[in-house]
Motif scaffolding. Sequence first.
Motif, PDB file in Angstrom:
ATOM      1  N   SER A 109       0.840  -1.202   0.000  1.00 43.45           N
ATOM      2  CA  SER A 109       0.000   0.000   0.000  1.00 43.45           C
ATOM      3  C   SER A 109       0.872   1.249   0.000  1.00 43.45           C
ATOM      4  O   SER A 109       1.973   1.253   0.554  1.00 43.45           O
ATOM      5  N   MET A 110       0.348   2.294  -0.630  1.00 46.34           N
ATOM      6  CA  MET A 110       1.060   3.575  -0.640  1.00 46.34           C
ATOM      7  C   MET A 110       0.072   4.715  -0.837  1.00 46.34           C
ATOM      8  O   MET A 110      -1.053   4.496  -1.303  1.00 46.34           O
ATOM      9  N   ALA A 111       0.506   5.914  -0.496  1.00 44.42           N
ATOM     10  CA  ALA A 111      -0.337   7.097  -0.621  1.00 44.42           C
ATOM     11  C   ALA A 111       0.461   8.219  -1.277  1.00 44.42           C
ATOM     12  O   ALA A 111       1.592   8.499  -0.889  1.00 44.42           O
ATOM     13  N   PHE A 112      -0.155   8.824  -2.287  1.00 39.43           N
ATOM     14  CA  PHE A 112       0.428   9.961  -3.004  1.00 39.43           C
ATOM     15  C   PHE A 112      -0.301  11.244  -2.647  1.00 39.43           C
ATOM     16  O   PHE A 112      -1.523  11.242  -2.533  1.00 39.43           O
ATOM     17  N   PRO A 113       0.426  12.370  -2.586  1.00 35.70           N
ATOM     18  CA  PRO A 113      -0.236  13.672  -2.633  1.00 35.70           C
ATOM     19  C   PRO A 113      -0.418  14.022  -4.117  1.00 35.70           C
ATOM     20  O   PRO A 113       0.036  13.267  -4.994  1.00 35.70           O
ATOM     21  N   LEU A 114      -1.036  15.130  -4.400  1.00 33.76           N
ATOM     22  CA  LEU A 114      -1.131  15.597  -5.781  1.00 33.76           C
ATOM     23  C   LEU A 114       0.163  16.371  -6.080  1.00 33.76           C
ATOM     24  O   LEU A 114       0.309  17.539  -5.733  1.00 33.76           O
ATOM     25  N   ILE A 115       1.109  15.693  -6.697  1.00 31.45           N
ATOM     26  CA  ILE A 115       2.466  16.204  -6.901  1.00 31.45           C
ATOM     27  C   ILE A 115       2.462  17.429  -7.824  1.00 31.45           C
ATOM     28  O   ILE A 115       1.781  17.443  -8.844  1.00 31.45           O
ATOM     29  N   SER A 116       3.219  18.432  -7.436  1.00 29.65           N
ATOM     30  CA  SER A 116       3.464  19.678  -8.179  1.00 29.65           C
ATOM     31  C   SER A 116       2.287  20.635  -8.241  1.00 29.65           C
ATOM     32  O   SER A 116       2.409  21.713  -8.813  1.00 29.65           O
ATOM     33  N   ALA A 117       1.137  20.281  -7.661  1.00 23.37           N
ATOM     34  CA  ALA A 117      -0.056  21.119  -7.785  1.00 23.37           C
ATOM     35  C   ALA A 117      -0.167  22.187  -6.700  1.00 23.37           C
ATOM     36  O   ALA A 117      -1.128  22.945  -6.687  1.00 23.37           O
ATOM     37  N   GLY A 118       0.812  22.263  -5.827  1.00 23.70           N
ATOM     38  CA  GLY A 118       0.808  23.289  -4.791  1.00 23.70           C
ATOM     39  C   GLY A 118       1.763  24.412  -5.160  1.00 23.70           C
ATOM     40  O   GLY A 118       1.543  25.146  -6.123  1.00 23.70           O
ATOM     41  N   ALA A 119       2.863  24.493  -4.429  1.00 27.79           N
ATOM     42  CA  ALA A 119       3.835  25.564  -4.614  1.00 27.79           C
ATOM     43  C   ALA A 119       4.465  25.567  -6.012  1.00 27.79           C
ATOM     44  O   ALA A 119       4.912  26.608  -6.483  1.00 27.79           O
ATOM     45  N   TYR A 120       4.481  24.416  -6.678  1.00 29.24           N
ATOM     46  CA  TYR A 120       5.098  24.344  -8.005  1.00 29.24           C
ATOM     47  C   TYR A 120       4.150  24.772  -9.117  1.00 29.24           C
ATOM     48  O   TYR A 120       4.538  24.817 -10.283  1.00 29.24           O
ATOM     49  N   GLY A 121       2.892  25.083  -8.780  1.00 29.24           N
ATOM     50  CA  GLY A 121       1.989  25.753  -9.706  1.00 29.24           C
ATOM     51  C   GLY A 121       1.376  24.934 -10.818  1.00 29.24           C
ATOM     52  O   GLY A 121       0.788  25.500 -11.749  1.00 29.24           O
ATOM     53  N   TYR A 122       1.497  23.615 -10.773  1.00 30.01           N
ATOM     54  CA  TYR A 122       0.918  22.791 -11.840  1.00 30.01           C
ATOM     55  C   TYR A 122      -0.602  22.914 -11.764  1.00 30.01           C
ATOM     56  O   TYR A 122      -1.178  22.786 -10.691  1.00 30.01           O
ATOM     57  N   LEU A 148      -4.735   8.323  -3.490  1.00 32.19           N
ATOM     58  CA  LEU A 148      -4.375   9.681  -3.872  1.00 32.19           C
ATOM     59  C   LEU A 148      -4.998  10.543  -2.782  1.00 32.19           C
ATOM     60  O   LEU A 148      -6.225  10.603  -2.652  1.00 32.19           O
ATOM     61  N   VAL A 149      -4.159  11.153  -1.961  1.00 32.31           N
ATOM     62  CA  VAL A 149      -4.611  11.876  -0.780  1.00 32.31           C
ATOM     63  C   VAL A 149      -4.656  13.371  -1.098  1.00 32.31           C
ATOM     64  O   VAL A 149      -3.621  13.997  -1.329  1.00 32.31           O
ATOM     65  N   LEU A 150      -5.868  13.895  -1.101  1.00 28.02           N
ATOM     66  CA  LEU A 150      -6.073  15.314  -1.382  1.00 28.02           C
ATOM     67  C   LEU A 150      -6.313  16.027  -0.063  1.00 28.02           C
ATOM     68  O   LEU A 150      -6.976  15.498   0.827  1.00 28.02           O
ATOM     69  N   PHE A 151      -5.796  17.228   0.040  1.00 28.27           N
ATOM     70  CA  PHE A 151      -5.822  17.924   1.319  1.00 28.27           C
ATOM     71  C   PHE A 151      -7.071  18.769   1.511  1.00 28.27           C
ATOM     72  O   PHE A 151      -7.519  18.981   2.621  1.00 28.27           O
TER      73      PHE A 151
END
Length: 165
Positions: A109-122, A148-151
């Motif tokens: 099992s693993m959990a991802f955030p939404l990569i690059s969609a915060g401070a990196y502006g994607y 996929l863990v959304l905040f």
Amino acid sequence: MPLKIIRDDITKVPVDAIVNAANKTLLGGSGVDGAIHRAAGPALLEECRRLGGCPTGQAKITQGYNLPATYVIHTVGPIWQGGNSDEAEQLASCYQNSLQLAKTYDLKSMAFPLISAGAYGYPKEQALEIAISTINAFLQQNPLLVYLVLFTEEDLILSHQWLKP
């Protein structure tokens, strides 16, 4: 196993590994990166110092220390530059390389955030599309429970809109 999209604090998700949307130094930062470093404790920073950084699109693994996850997979997402600088390929590579590390370590099992969609502006809609399609392609061939863990509630609503046929 299907991808599960949830709203939560990734530092509290009990999985084999959580993914850190890190910067190239791997030495902590803002957003999810800072939250993971704070929750894991100072030993994570010490281990990250020994890794010597990480290029964009690649991934490296450390222990999880004080987190409920056994491991942290650190990946460096692209900084959004308008979409014409291979950002989509680099972002997909973040997910692919993180998933491959999970397979190499025989994680369940693993959990991802939404990569690059915060401070990196994607742009979030594009980031969601890449995350979901890349993870789902991997899951067609590999048994793994992936979150996929959304905040925010807003991000969760956006993911539901994107998933509608």
